[in-house]
Design a protein around this motif. Structure first.
Motif, PDB file in Angstrom:
ATOM      1  N   THR A 221       0.805  -1.206   0.100  1.00 19.40           N
ATOM      2  CA  THR A 221      -0.002  -0.059   0.058  1.00 19.40           C
ATOM      3  C   THR A 221       0.925   1.131  -0.001  1.00 19.40           C
ATOM      4  O   THR A 221       1.869   1.292   0.725  1.00 19.40           O
ATOM      5  CB  THR A 221      -0.863   0.086   1.147  1.00 19.40           C
ATOM      6  OG1 THR A 221      -1.659  -1.368   1.090  1.00 19.40           O
ATOM      7  CG2 THR A 221      -1.798   1.046   1.254  1.00 19.40           C
TER       8      THR A 221
ATOM      9  N   ALA B  92       2.900   3.690   3.395  1.00 20.75           N
ATOM     10  CA  ALA B  92       2.470   2.838   4.535  1.00 20.75           C
ATOM     11  C   ALA B  92       3.412   1.514   5.209  1.00 20.75           C
ATOM     12  O   ALA B  92       4.209   1.318   4.293  1.00 20.75           O
ATOM     13  CB  ALA B  92       1.175   2.233   4.310  1.00 20.75           C
TER      14      ALA B  92
ATOM     15  N   PRO C 207      -0.503   3.798   7.625  1.00 19.20           N
ATOM     16  CA  PRO C 207       0.121   5.175   6.891  1.00 19.20           C
ATOM     17  C   PRO C 207       1.390   5.589   7.626  1.00 19.20           C
ATOM     18  O   PRO C 207       1.228   5.463   8.871  1.00 19.20           O
ATOM     19  CB  PRO C 207      -1.082   5.921   7.000  1.00 19.20           C
ATOM     20  CG  PRO C 207      -2.110   5.322   7.120  1.00 19.20           C
ATOM     21  CD  PRO C 207      -1.997   4.112   7.900  1.00 19.20           C
TER      22      PRO C 207
ATOM     23  N   GLN D 170      -5.905   8.112   3.769  1.00 19.96           N
ATOM     24  CA  GLN D 170      -6.484   6.718   3.378  1.00 19.96           C
ATOM     25  C   GLN D 170      -7.715   6.454   3.745  1.00 19.96           C
ATOM     26  O   GLN D 170      -8.683   7.382   3.870  1.00 19.96           O
ATOM     27  CB  GLN D 170      -5.633   5.628   3.412  1.00 19.96           C
ATOM     28  CG  GLN D 170      -4.238   5.615   2.707  1.00 19.96           C
ATOM     29  CD  GLN D 170      -3.135   4.811   3.204  1.00 19.96           C
ATOM     30  OE1 GLN D 170      -3.637   3.796   3.664  1.00 19.96           O
ATOM     31  NE2 GLN D 170      -1.827   5.045   3.057  1.00 19.96           N
ATOM     32  N   ASN D 171      -8.007   5.374   4.424  1.00 20.92           N
ATOM     33  CA  ASN D 171      -9.320   5.174   5.061  1.00 20.92           C
ATOM     34  C   ASN D 171      -9.339   5.376   6.711  1.00 20.92           C
ATOM     35  O   ASN D 171     -10.050   4.898   7.190  1.00 20.92           O
ATOM     36  CB  ASN D 171      -9.789   3.667   4.966  1.00 20.92           C
ATOM     37  CG  ASN D 171     -10.286   3.467   3.378  1.00 20.92           C
ATOM     38  OD1 ASN D 171     -10.671   4.143   2.678  1.00 20.92           O
ATOM     39  ND2 ASN D 171      -9.872   2.179   2.969  1.00 20.92           N
ATOM     40  N   TRP D 172      -8.117   5.937   7.216  1.00 23.20           N
ATOM     41  CA  TRP D 172      -7.977   5.993   8.639  1.00 23.20           C
ATOM     42  C   TRP D 172      -8.506   7.436   8.852  1.00 23.20           C
ATOM     43  O   TRP D 172      -8.223   8.396   8.279  1.00 23.20           O
ATOM     44  CB  TRP D 172      -6.600   5.756   8.904  1.00 23.20           C
ATOM     45  CG  TRP D 172      -6.050   4.333   8.717  1.00 23.20           C
ATOM     46  CD1 TRP D 172      -5.787   3.976   7.323  1.00 23.20           C
ATOM     47  CD2 TRP D 172      -5.692   3.438   9.540  1.00 23.20           C
ATOM     48  NE1 TRP D 172      -5.412   2.687   7.420  1.00 23.20           N
ATOM     49  CE2 TRP D 172      -5.148   2.398   8.742  1.00 23.20           C
ATOM     50  CE3 TRP D 172      -5.198   3.548  10.828  1.00 23.20           C
ATOM     51  CZ2 TRP D 172      -4.632   1.313   9.548  1.00 23.20           C
ATOM     52  CZ3 TRP D 172      -4.637   2.587  11.664  1.00 23.20           C
ATOM     53  CH2 TRP D 172      -4.251   1.352  10.970  1.00 23.20           C
TER      54      TRP D 172
ATOM     55  N   PRO E 272      -9.171   0.154   7.619  1.00 21.56           N
ATOM     56  CA  PRO E 272      -9.320  -0.400   6.312  1.00 21.56           C
ATOM     57  C   PRO E 272      -9.660  -1.854   6.688  1.00 21.56           C
ATOM     58  O   PRO E 272     -10.109  -2.448   5.516  1.00 21.56           O
ATOM     59  CB  PRO E 272      -7.934  -0.151   5.700  1.00 21.56           C
ATOM     60  CG  PRO E 272      -6.981  -0.082   6.724  1.00 21.56           C
ATOM     61  CD  PRO E 272      -7.752   0.514   8.070  1.00 21.56           C
TER      62      PRO E 272
END
Length: 248
Positions: free
Chosen positions: A107, A110, A136, A157-159, A189
């Protein structure tokens, strides 16, 4: 009758004598007005103040620090946590949680963090497992907490990380960590598959639920710097919690 020539001669002599007496008068002494004094010398021009030639040029301003401030690579860091039953769902009787940074992630931007668990579950028994989660790199920078304090919320990101203030933490073993920074990380995530038997945090993503992790951060602890880690999610009406204290 007097001789005309004699009279004329006498008159001319008189005129000459008068003229000569006038011309003989001394010329008046010229006064200051008629003979001006020489112009005064101009005032001396002050010498310019010398500029010291020995003064060095001012040093250039230092370059700004990169943003974010780089930290030493966290790869290889490990942190061990003992499960605290008072903050864990009753189905988990005891256990441990181990975090380790194992390397760069596929990713982008990260690091891969391995999350290994070892639980004693009621009616099921001993359960072990592990999961790798991409975290991340921003979480590992030196100024992460300072920037989060200022911004209160940080999304990458999704955090989503949220700053909640400071709190003293006393671990289960009695170690006191003062003024830890309390941070929640939501919308993880991937669900953390703690045990398959109880579906602890396993099916939360499929059910549309989210996993939330709360950490209490202090600089002296590796990986996340967390003196305390609490995981929480809801599976339907059931709230699932797993809490661990740092135990070096």
């Amino acid at each position: 009758m007097p001789n005309f020539r004699c009279v004329l001669f006498a008159f001319g002599a008189f005129v000459v004598s008068c003229g000569s007496s006038k011309s003989a008068s001394p010329a008046p002494t010229p006064t200051a007005a008629t003979n001006p004094s020489p112009a005064p010398s101009p005032a001396p021009v002050p010498s310019p103040v010398p500029v010291p030639s020995s003064s060095p040029d001012p040093a250039p301003a230092p370059s700004p620090s990169p943003d974010p401030s780089p930290a030493p690579s966290p790869v290889g860091q490990k942190a061990h946590y003992q499960i605290v039953t008072a903050r864990t769902s009753a189905a988990v009787k005891s256990g441990t949680l181990d975090l380790s940074v194992i390397g760069e992630s596929k990713t982008p931007d990260a690091f891969d963090v391995n999350i290994a668990y070892d639980f004693d579950v009621q009616t099921i028994g001993h359960k072990q497992g592990a999961q790798v989660a991409p975290v991340p790199k921003g979480f590992f920078t030196q100024d992460f907490v300072a920037k989060l304090k200022a911004a209160k919320t940080w999304k990458v990101q999704n955090w989503t990380a949220t700053y909640l203030g400071t709190e003293d933490v006393t671990t289960e073993s009695g170690t006191l960590f003062r003024a830890c920074d309390k941070i929640t990380i939501s919308n993880l995530p991937q669900p953390l598959k703690i045990t398959e038997a109880l579906e602890l945090l396993a099916d939360s993503r499929a059910n549309g639920e989210t996993v939330q992790m709360t950490i209490f951060v202090t600089p002296s602890i590796p990986v996340f710097g967390a003196a305390r880690v609490d995981l929480q999610t809801n599976i339907g009406p059931l709230e699932i919690k797993v809490g661990g204290d740092y135990a070096p």
